[in-house]
Scaffold this motif. Structure first.
Motif, PDB file in Angstrom:
ATOM      1  N   SER A  37     100.895  11.172   9.532  1.00 26.29           N
ATOM      2  CA  SER A  37      99.964  11.676  10.541  1.00 26.29           C
ATOM      3  C   SER A  37      98.803  12.418   9.894  1.00 26.29           C
ATOM      4  CB  SER A  37     100.695  12.588  11.526  1.00 26.29           C
ATOM      5  OG  SER A  37     101.280  13.702  10.859  1.00 26.29           O
ATOM      6  N   THR A  38      99.081  13.138   8.806  1.00 24.74           N
ATOM      7  CA  THR A  38      98.005  13.835   8.092  1.00 24.74           C
ATOM      8  C   THR A  38      97.051  12.834   7.460  1.00 24.74           C
ATOM      9  OG1 THR A  38      99.556  15.637   7.609  1.00 24.74           O
ATOM     10  CG2 THR A  38      97.499  15.600   6.361  1.00 24.74           C
ATOM     11  N   LEU A  39      97.594  11.771   6.886  1.00 22.50           N
ATOM     12  CA  LEU A  39      96.755  10.724   6.298  1.00 22.50           C
ATOM     13  C   LEU A  39      95.899  10.052   7.367  1.00 22.50           C
ATOM     14  CD1 LEU A  39      95.880   8.841   3.975  1.00 22.50           C
ATOM     15  CD2 LEU A  39      97.885   7.428   4.519  1.00 22.50           C
ATOM     16  N   ALA A  40      96.489   9.714   8.507  1.00 24.83           N
ATOM     17  CA  ALA A  40      95.732   9.067   9.575  1.00 24.83           C
ATOM     18  C   ALA A  40      94.589   9.966  10.038  1.00 24.83           C
ATOM     19  CB  ALA A  40      96.650   8.730  10.749  1.00 24.83           C
ATOM     20  N   GLY A  41      94.866  11.247  10.209  1.00 24.19           N
ATOM     21  CA  GLY A  41      93.815  12.182  10.609  1.00 24.19           C
ATOM     22  C   GLY A  41      92.700  12.253   9.578  1.00 24.19           C
ATOM     23  N   TYR A  42      93.069  12.227   8.303  1.00 26.72           N
ATOM     24  CA  TYR A  42      92.058  12.261   7.233  1.00 26.72           C
ATOM     25  C   TYR A  42      91.189  11.005   7.257  1.00 26.72           C
ATOM     26  CZ  TYR A  42      90.207  11.787   2.480  1.00 26.72           C
ATOM     27  OH  TYR A  42      89.384  11.587   1.398  1.00 26.72           O
ATOM     28  N   LEU A  43      91.801   9.832   7.394  1.00 22.32           N
ATOM     29  CA  LEU A  43      91.046   8.582   7.369  1.00 22.32           C
ATOM     30  C   LEU A  43      90.110   8.440   8.568  1.00 22.32           C
ATOM     31  CD1 LEU A  43      93.790   6.044   6.181  1.00 22.32           C
ATOM     32  CD2 LEU A  43      92.062   7.233   4.800  1.00 22.32           C
ATOM     33  N   LEU A  44      90.453   9.118   9.662  1.00 19.77           N
ATOM     34  CA  LEU A  44      89.625   9.043  10.870  1.00 19.77           C
ATOM     35  C   LEU A  44      88.728  10.267  11.045  1.00 19.77           C
ATOM     36  CD1 LEU A  44      92.273   7.630  13.388  1.00 19.77           C
ATOM     37  CD2 LEU A  44      90.358   6.386  12.349  1.00 19.77           C
ATOM     38  N   SER A  45      88.724  11.166  10.074  1.00 20.63           N
ATOM     39  CA  SER A  45      87.945  12.398  10.202  1.00 20.63           C
ATOM     40  C   SER A  45      86.451  12.131  10.040  1.00 20.63           C
ATOM     41  CB  SER A  45      88.394  13.418   9.159  1.00 20.63           C
ATOM     42  OG  SER A  45      88.123  12.956   7.842  1.00 20.63           O
ATOM     43  N   ASP A  46      85.642  13.060  10.556  1.00 15.04           N
ATOM     44  CA  ASP A  46      84.191  12.903  10.491  1.00 15.04           C
ATOM     45  C   ASP A  46      83.683  12.892   9.051  1.00 15.04           C
ATOM     46  OD1 ASP A  46      84.078  12.849  13.243  1.00 15.04           O
ATOM     47  OD2 ASP A  46      83.688  14.997  13.435  1.00 15.04           O
ATOM     48  N   GLY A  47      84.398  13.583   8.173  1.00 17.73           N
ATOM     49  CA  GLY A  47      83.950  13.657   6.784  1.00 17.73           C
ATOM     50  C   GLY A  47      84.288  12.436   5.961  1.00 17.73           C
ATOM     51  N   PHE A  48      85.108  11.544   6.513  1.00 16.16           N
ATOM     52  CA  PHE A  48      85.483  10.344   5.757  1.00 16.16           C
ATOM     53  C   PHE A  48      84.346   9.328   5.866  1.00 16.16           C
ATOM     54  CE2 PHE A  48      87.928   6.523   4.734  1.00 16.16           C
ATOM     55  CZ  PHE A  48      88.629   6.984   3.629  1.00 16.16           C
ATOM     56  N   ASN A  49      83.959   8.762   4.730  1.00 17.36           N
ATOM     57  CA  ASN A  49      82.704   7.998   4.693  1.00 17.36           C
ATOM     58  C   ASN A  49      82.850   6.497   4.817  1.00 17.36           C
ATOM     59  OD1 ASN A  49      83.843   7.444   2.246  1.00 17.36           O
ATOM     60  ND2 ASN A  49      82.252   8.407   0.992  1.00 17.36           N
ATOM     61  N   GLN A  50      84.028   6.003   5.227  1.00 23.91           N
ATOM     62  CA  GLN A  50      84.197   4.566   5.397  1.00 23.91           C
ATOM     63  C   GLN A  50      84.767   4.272   6.783  1.00 23.91           C
ATOM     64  OE1 GLN A  50      85.928   2.130   2.325  1.00 23.91           O
ATOM     65  NE2 GLN A  50      85.710   3.726   0.778  1.00 23.91           N
ATOM     66  N   PRO A  51      84.172   3.333   7.518  1.00 20.13           N
ATOM     67  CA  PRO A  51      84.747   2.951   8.813  1.00 20.13           C
ATOM     68  C   PRO A  51      86.014   2.128   8.588  1.00 20.13           C
ATOM     69  CG  PRO A  51      82.850   1.577   8.324  1.00 20.13           C
ATOM     70  CD  PRO A  51      82.927   2.593   7.229  1.00 20.13           C
ATOM     71  N   LEU A  52      87.110   2.561   9.184  1.00 24.97           N
ATOM     72  CA  LEU A  52      88.391   1.894   8.984  1.00 24.97           C
ATOM     73  C   LEU A  52      89.040   1.550  10.317  1.00 24.97           C
ATOM     74  CD1 LEU A  52      89.925   4.212   6.215  1.00 24.97           C
ATOM     75  CD2 LEU A  52      88.802   2.000   5.864  1.00 24.97           C
ATOM     76  N   GLU A  53      89.754   0.461  10.339  1.00 20.13           N
ATOM     77  CA  GLU A  53      90.608   0.090  11.461  1.00 20.13           C
ATOM     78  C   GLU A  53      92.022   0.465  11.043  1.00 20.13           C
ATOM     79  OE1 GLU A  53      92.182  -4.117  13.022  1.00 20.13           O
ATOM     80  OE2 GLU A  53      90.016  -3.871  13.314  1.00 20.13           O
ATOM     81  N   VAL A  54      92.543   1.541  11.637  1.00 28.19           N
ATOM     82  CA  VAL A  54      93.805   2.108  11.171  1.00 28.19           C
ATOM     83  C   VAL A  54      94.948   1.652  12.071  1.00 28.19           C
ATOM     84  CG1 VAL A  54      95.078   4.214  10.647  1.00 28.19           C
ATOM     85  CG2 VAL A  54      92.607   4.101  10.213  1.00 28.19           C
ATOM     86  N   HIS A  55      95.882   0.938  11.463  1.00 21.60           N
ATOM     87  CA  HIS A  55      97.104   0.499  12.144  1.00 21.60           C
ATOM     88  C   HIS A  55      98.265   1.349  11.654  1.00 21.60           C
ATOM     89  CE1 HIS A  55      95.626  -3.470  13.777  1.00 21.60           C
ATOM     90  NE2 HIS A  55      94.676  -3.172  12.912  1.00 21.60           N
TER      91      HIS A  55
END
Length: 333
Positions: free
Chosen positions: A14-32
Motif C-alpha cells: 500500500s505504501t508503494l502504491a501510494g508512492y507510485l500514484l503521488s503527485d511527486g512521482f514523475n511517471q504516469p503509471l497504470e497500477v494494478h
C-alpha cells in the motif's frame, strides 16, 4: 506503463502504491494490484487502482491475471512476513512464500517474459550472522535459522534461476528491517507503539511488555524502502541481488527509549517470554554499498521521525477504538 503489485493492500504494498500514484512521482503509471482479503490500507487511492481479487496459490487464476494485464513492471510483495510465527506454522510460510512466487514466475515467463520482476527477500536469508560478517554484504554466506528465512532463500534463488534458465529479468533485493506507520503490531516498533497508545488512551494498564531488547537491527522507513524498490527495478541488473538498508544498526532498547520519550505517561516495562524468538542473532548491520552505487538511493527518514509517525498512527487507531467503545457503552445505557 503497466505495473502489477502483489500484496498491494499490505503494509509495504500500500505504501508503494501510494508512492507510485503521488503527485511527486514523475511517471504516469497504470497500477494494478492483487488483493487477497482486506483492502482497508488502500481505500484512499482505490479509485485510481486496477484491483484483482484472488489467491496467488491458484495458479490458473494467476495466469489469467498476468495474461490480461501484461505488466511491464512487477513488484512481488505478497508474502508471509512474521518470522516468529513461522516457527509455529512452517508449512504456511513455505506455501505462501515459495508456492505463490512459483505460480507468479511461471505466469510471467509465459505471458510477460520481458517484464522486469522485483523479488523481495530479506536479511533473514543470512540467518546465523557471525561478528566477522558485519556489515553484511551480498557475498555473506546464507545460513537461514528460521522457517521464514528458509522460505526467503528459496524465493531469492528461484528468482535467479528464472533469469538463468528463462531469461526472465528478475531483480532481487534482500531488505533489512522495515518500520513505519501502518505496520502490523507483530513487529517490534509497532508492538511497542500500540501498547503505548493503548496505555495513553486508558485501554491498557501502564505496563509495556517486551522481548529481547539487546538485539541490534538495521531499520529503514517503509517510505524510503519503496523508493528503493522502484529504483531497483529501474537500475538493477537482471539476475542481480542487492542488500537494502541504512548501513547503521540500533538496539531494540533504543527504539523503546525513543517511543517512551515521545509518550506523555509513566510506563513500567516488563519482559514477556512469549515475545522472545527461539533463535535471535545479536547484531545485524546491512552493507548497502552495491545498491547505493547502482541507484544513488539515500534514506530520508531518521529513526526518530519514523518512530514518531508509528506512534501517531497507533494513537489514531486506538483513538478510534476508544471512541467506538464509548459510543457502544452509551447505546447500552
Amino acid at each position: 506503463m503497466r505495473v502489477l503489485i502483489t500484496g498491494i493492500s499490505g503494509f509495504v504494498g500500500s505504501t508503494l502504491a501510494g508512492y507510485l500514484l503521488s503527485d511527486g512521482f514523475n511517471q504516469p503509471l497504470e497500477v494494478h494490484g492483487i488483493v487477497h482479503r482486506a483492502d482497508s490500507r488502500i481505500q484512499e487511492i482505490r479509485s485510481r487502482l486496477h484491483l484483482h481479487k484472488g489467491d496467488l496459490r491458484n495458479s490458473s487464476w494467476v495466469e489469467q491475471v498476468v495474461e490480461a494485464v501484461k505488466p511491464q513492471y512487477v513488484f512481488h510483495l505478497a508474502a508471509w512476513s512474521d518470522v516468529r510465527a513461522s516457527w509455529d506454522q512452517p508449512w504456511a510460510a513455505y506455501e505462501l512464500n515459495i508456492g505463490c512466487q512459483l505460480n507468479l514466475l511461471e505466469a510471467m515467463r509465459r505471458h510477460a517474459p520481458d517484464a522486469r520482476v522485483l523479488v523481495v527477500a530479506s536479511s533473514e536469508v543470512y540467518g546465523l550472522i557471525e561478528p566477522d560478517d558485519i556489515p553484511v554484504d551480498e557475498d555473506t554466506p546464507l545460513r537461514p535459522n528460521s522457517p521464514y528465512g528458509i522460505s526467503k532463500v528459496a524465493q531469492d534463488l528461484m528468482a535467479q534461476q528464472y533469469w538463468f534458465n528463462y531469461g526472465l529479468p528478475t531483480v532481487r533485493v534482500r531488505s533489512f528491517n522495515h518500520i513505519g506507520p501502518g505496520q502490523s503490531d507483530s513487529f517490534v516498533a509497532s508492538a511497542f507503539a500500540r501498547q503505548i497508545a493503548e496505555i495513553e488512551g486508558g485501554l491498557q494498564e501502564p505496563v509495556l511488555r517486551v522481548g529481547n531488547l539487546e538485539a541490534e537491527r538495521d531499520y529503514t522507513d517503509v517510505r524510503d524502502m519503496v523508493r528503493a524498490y522502484w529504483l531497483a527495478l529501474q537500475y538493477g541488473e537482471p539476475g542481480g541481488v542487492y542488500n537494502v538498508g541504512t548501513g547503521s544498526s540500533f538496539p531494540v532498547q533504543e527504539l523503546l527509549d525513543v517511543l517512551l520519550d515521545l509518550s506523555n505517561v509513566q510506563i513500567r516495562v516488563e519482559q514477556d517470554p512469549e515475545r522472545l524468538r527461539p533463535s535471535d542473532v545479536a547484531r545485524i548491520v546491512c552493507n548497502p554499498d552495491r545498491f547505493f552505487r547502482k541507484t544513488n538511493w539515500v534514506p530520508a527518514f531518521s529513526l526518530r521521525e519514523s518512530l514518531t509517525d508509528v506512534l501517531q498512527y497507533w494513537r489514531g487507531v486506538t483513538g478510534a477504538l476508544s471512541s467506538e467503545r464509548s459510543k457502544s457503552g452509551q447505546r447500552r445505557q
